[in-house]
Scaffold this motif. Structure first.
Motif, mmCIF file in Angstrom:
data_model
loop_
_atom_site.group_PDB
_atom_site.id
_atom_site.type_symbol
_atom_site.label_atom_id
_atom_site.label_comp_id
_atom_site.label_asym_id
_atom_site.label_seq_id
_atom_site.Cartn_x
_atom_site.Cartn_y
_atom_site.Cartn_z
ATOM 1 N N TYR A 325 -1.209 2.457 -5.123
ATOM 2 C CA TYR A 325 -0.195 3.239 -4.609
ATOM 3 C C TYR A 325 -0.121 4.531 -3.569
ATOM 4 O O TYR A 325 0.858 3.925 -1.975
ATOM 5 C CB TYR A 325 0.716 4.111 -5.778
ATOM 6 N N ASN A 326 -0.718 4.576 -3.087
ATOM 7 C CA ASN A 326 -1.099 6.385 -2.138
ATOM 8 C C ASN A 326 -2.156 5.661 -1.384
ATOM 9 O O ASN A 326 -1.316 5.901 0.130
ATOM 10 C CB ASN A 326 -2.341 7.533 -3.040
ATOM 11 N N MET A 327 -2.776 4.662 -1.349
ATOM 12 C CA MET A 327 -3.081 3.230 -0.182
ATOM 13 C C MET A 327 -1.267 3.362 0.645
ATOM 14 O O MET A 327 -1.839 3.121 1.943
ATOM 15 C CB MET A 327 -3.801 2.058 -0.755
ATOM 16 N N ALA A 328 -1.084 2.051 0.090
ATOM 17 C CA ALA A 328 0.397 2.330 1.083
ATOM 18 C C ALA A 328 1.053 3.156 1.569
ATOM 19 O O ALA A 328 1.283 3.112 2.501
ATOM 20 C CB ALA A 328 0.740 1.891 -0.240
ATOM 21 N N THR A 329 1.415 4.449 0.406
ATOM 22 C CA THR A 329 2.171 5.341 1.383
ATOM 23 C C THR A 329 1.597 5.690 2.264
ATOM 24 O O THR A 329 2.197 6.567 3.450
ATOM 25 C CB THR A 329 2.791 6.283 0.169
ATOM 26 N N THR A 330 0.292 6.069 2.003
ATOM 27 C CA THR A 330 -0.631 6.868 4.011
ATOM 28 C C THR A 330 -0.926 5.743 4.659
ATOM 29 O O THR A 330 -0.567 6.196 5.971
ATOM 30 C CB THR A 330 -2.562 6.688 2.909
ATOM 31 N N TYR A 331 -0.974 4.912 4.780
ATOM 32 C CA TYR A 331 -1.119 3.830 5.909
ATOM 33 C C TYR A 331 0.825 3.481 6.397
ATOM 34 O O TYR A 331 1.196 3.549 7.666
ATOM 35 C CB TYR A 331 -1.284 2.094 5.348
ATOM 36 N N ASP A 332 1.712 3.682 4.934
ATOM 37 C CA ASP A 332 2.528 3.796 5.622
ATOM 38 C C ASP A 332 3.029 4.628 6.857
ATOM 39 O O ASP A 332 3.479 5.106 8.053
ATOM 40 C CB ASP A 332 3.997 3.689 5.014
ATOM 41 N N TYR A 345 3.111 -2.533 -0.066
ATOM 42 C CA TYR A 345 4.318 -2.243 -0.766
ATOM 43 C C TYR A 345 3.692 -3.456 -2.109
ATOM 44 O O TYR A 345 4.228 -3.380 -3.220
ATOM 45 C CB TYR A 345 5.471 -2.072 -0.251
ATOM 46 N N GLU A 346 4.121 -5.218 -1.429
ATOM 47 C CA GLU A 346 4.135 -5.586 -2.008
ATOM 48 C C GLU A 346 3.579 -5.868 -4.123
ATOM 49 O O GLU A 346 3.058 -6.435 -4.345
ATOM 50 C CB GLU A 346 4.372 -7.239 -1.163
ATOM 51 N N ASN A 347 2.068 -5.499 -3.413
ATOM 52 C CA ASN A 347 0.976 -5.973 -4.050
ATOM 53 C C ASN A 347 0.943 -5.212 -4.942
ATOM 54 O O ASN A 347 0.217 -5.476 -5.762
ATOM 55 C CB ASN A 347 -0.985 -6.458 -3.520
ATOM 56 N N PHE A 348 1.450 -3.974 -4.939
ATOM 57 C CA PHE A 348 1.314 -3.077 -5.544
ATOM 58 C C PHE A 348 2.798 -3.370 -6.442
ATOM 59 O O PHE A 348 1.840 -3.047 -7.930
ATOM 60 C CB PHE A 348 1.644 -1.590 -4.806
ATOM 61 N N ALA A 363 8.481 1.683 -4.140
ATOM 62 C CA ALA A 363 7.978 0.145 -3.286
ATOM 63 C C ALA A 363 8.982 -0.493 -2.735
ATOM 64 O O ALA A 363 9.202 -1.117 -2.404
ATOM 65 C CB ALA A 363 6.763 0.405 -4.493
ATOM 66 N N ARG A 364 9.785 -1.079 -3.993
ATOM 67 C CA ARG A 364 10.980 -1.688 -3.852
ATOM 68 C C ARG A 364 12.224 -1.815 -2.716
ATOM 69 O O ARG A 364 12.162 -1.888 -1.863
ATOM 70 C CB ARG A 364 11.819 -1.757 -5.280
#
Length: 379
Positions: A325-332, A345-348, A363-364
């Protein structure tokens, strides 16, 4: 006839005096720990009192089988000999003959229902047999017979502390401390109950008192370090961790905890140093270290480095949904590729569908926003 009776009487007196003398010699040998010679002297005297001392002597030198045999002989000769039964039961418990010990103490509790010591030892037997419910019954029986029975109070308090049943644990802890306020074991349990309940400020003086009473154990410094850190007493936390590292400089968790102190003080370079030291001694998983380095990088607004460390942490531990989740939000936060953001996010949601509602909803919601952004970008 009178002369004959007189002779018999005199012989009995001489024999009694001889036995008394032999018994005195045996007792004197036993008292100074000369058990082998004491056994020989007691054997000359005979009788159940001597047999009890022989059993105790065998017990003292570690010849437990002979001690048990001697105790069993006494009990066979005198079924009401409660002292021999008590010592036999304790010895059977000591040598892990639990079923036999249970039989002895069950008999004692039936014969003498008012003795808290018998109840306590029956509780000990059931504890060793992994029958917690039965052991608690007998510890409670002991306390009901003697409200100051510290060993039973401690066992009850310990059980409920481990089970994290706060109110029950405190009930028995405080009952014991009301009788003996300096019982270090109960003070330690009191501190642990408060620590487990996140009452760090209240736990601190209790842990400090445990140390003052001589319980200089590493786990106390570990709990104190965490408590000081949670209570924003950073200098004391560092002192506690310094003591731990002097004792064991290969414990990665101590370095991680120390890094947490520096991170709270916003001394991020120092925090990095201790995280790296933790990772240098940590075997075999580095996820925790990479994760903490990622958080520090994110605090420093270096999102690319933060993402790199989250990615490394994820490679070490793919079971931790928070890392992904932190990977997703940080890349975002720094990435420019909308499709890639959407993919994270979809993979999460795909791989961690049962995570915390906050993560799921965030994420949704972000997926919906990104799809809209991608749609307008195409137009």
């Amino acid at each position: 006839m009178k002369q004959f009776l007189l002779v018999i009487f005199l012989i009995q007196i001489v024999r009694a005096e001889a036995q008394t003398s032999a018994s005195s010699v045996a007792d004197s040998l036993y008292v100074i720990g000369n058990y082998s010679n004491a056994i020989n002297e007691y054997s000359k005297v005979g009788g159940l009192s001597s047999a009890l001392q022989i059993a105790r002597s065998y017990n003292a030198v570690g010849n437990y089988e002979k001690a048990i045999t001697q105790y069993q002989y006494i009990v066979e000769e005198d079924v009401d000999h409660q002292l021999a039964q008590l010592e036999l039961g304790k010895l059977l418990l000591k040598v892990n003959r639990f079923e036999e010990a249970k039989s002895v103490f069950a008999n004692l509790t039936n014969v003498n229902t008012d003795n808290p010591e018998f109840q306590y030892y029956l509780g000990e037997v059931y504890k060793e047999l992994n029958k917690a419910d039965e052991s608690l019954v007998h510890y409670k029986n002991a306390v009901s017979l003697d409200s100051t029975h510290l060993r039973s109070l401690f066992q009850l308090a310990k059980h409920y502390t481990i089970k994290q049943e706060r109110d029950n644990a405190l009930k028995y802890i405080l009952e014991g401390l009301a009788y003996y306020e300096n019982d270090v074991s109960l003070i330690n349990l009191h501190a642990l109950v408060l620590f487990n309940d996140a009452q760090y400020e209240k736990a601190i003086p209790l842990f400090e008192r445990v140390l003052a009473l001589g319980e200089d154990k590493s786990y106390v410094f570990e709990k104190l370090g965490i408590s000081y850190n949670k209570n924003w007493e950073f200098k004391k936390a560092k002192e506690a961790y310094a003591i731990l590292l002097k004792r064991d400089d290969t414990n990665s968790q101590t370095y991680f905890d120390l890094a947490s102190v520096y991170q709270k003080e916003s001394k991020l370079d120092s925090a990095k140093i201790f995280i790296n030291k933790a990772m240098a001694v940590q075997k075999p998983i580095f996820a925790n270290g990479y994760n903490q380095l990622a958080y520090i990088a994110r605090e420093q607004k270096d999102f690319k480095i933060a993402f790199k460390f989250f990615e490394m942490a994820y490679q070490e531990d793919k079971s931790d949904a928070r890392i992904y989740y932190n990977m997703a939000t940080t890349y975002d936060q720094f990435g420019s590729n909308l499709q890639k953001k959407l993919g994270y996010y979809e993979n999460f949601l795909k791989h961690y569908p049962n995570e915390h509602p906050f993560y799921y909803e965030t994420a949704r919601k972000r997926i919906s926003e990104l799809k809209e952004e991608i749609h307008f970008a195409k137009e």
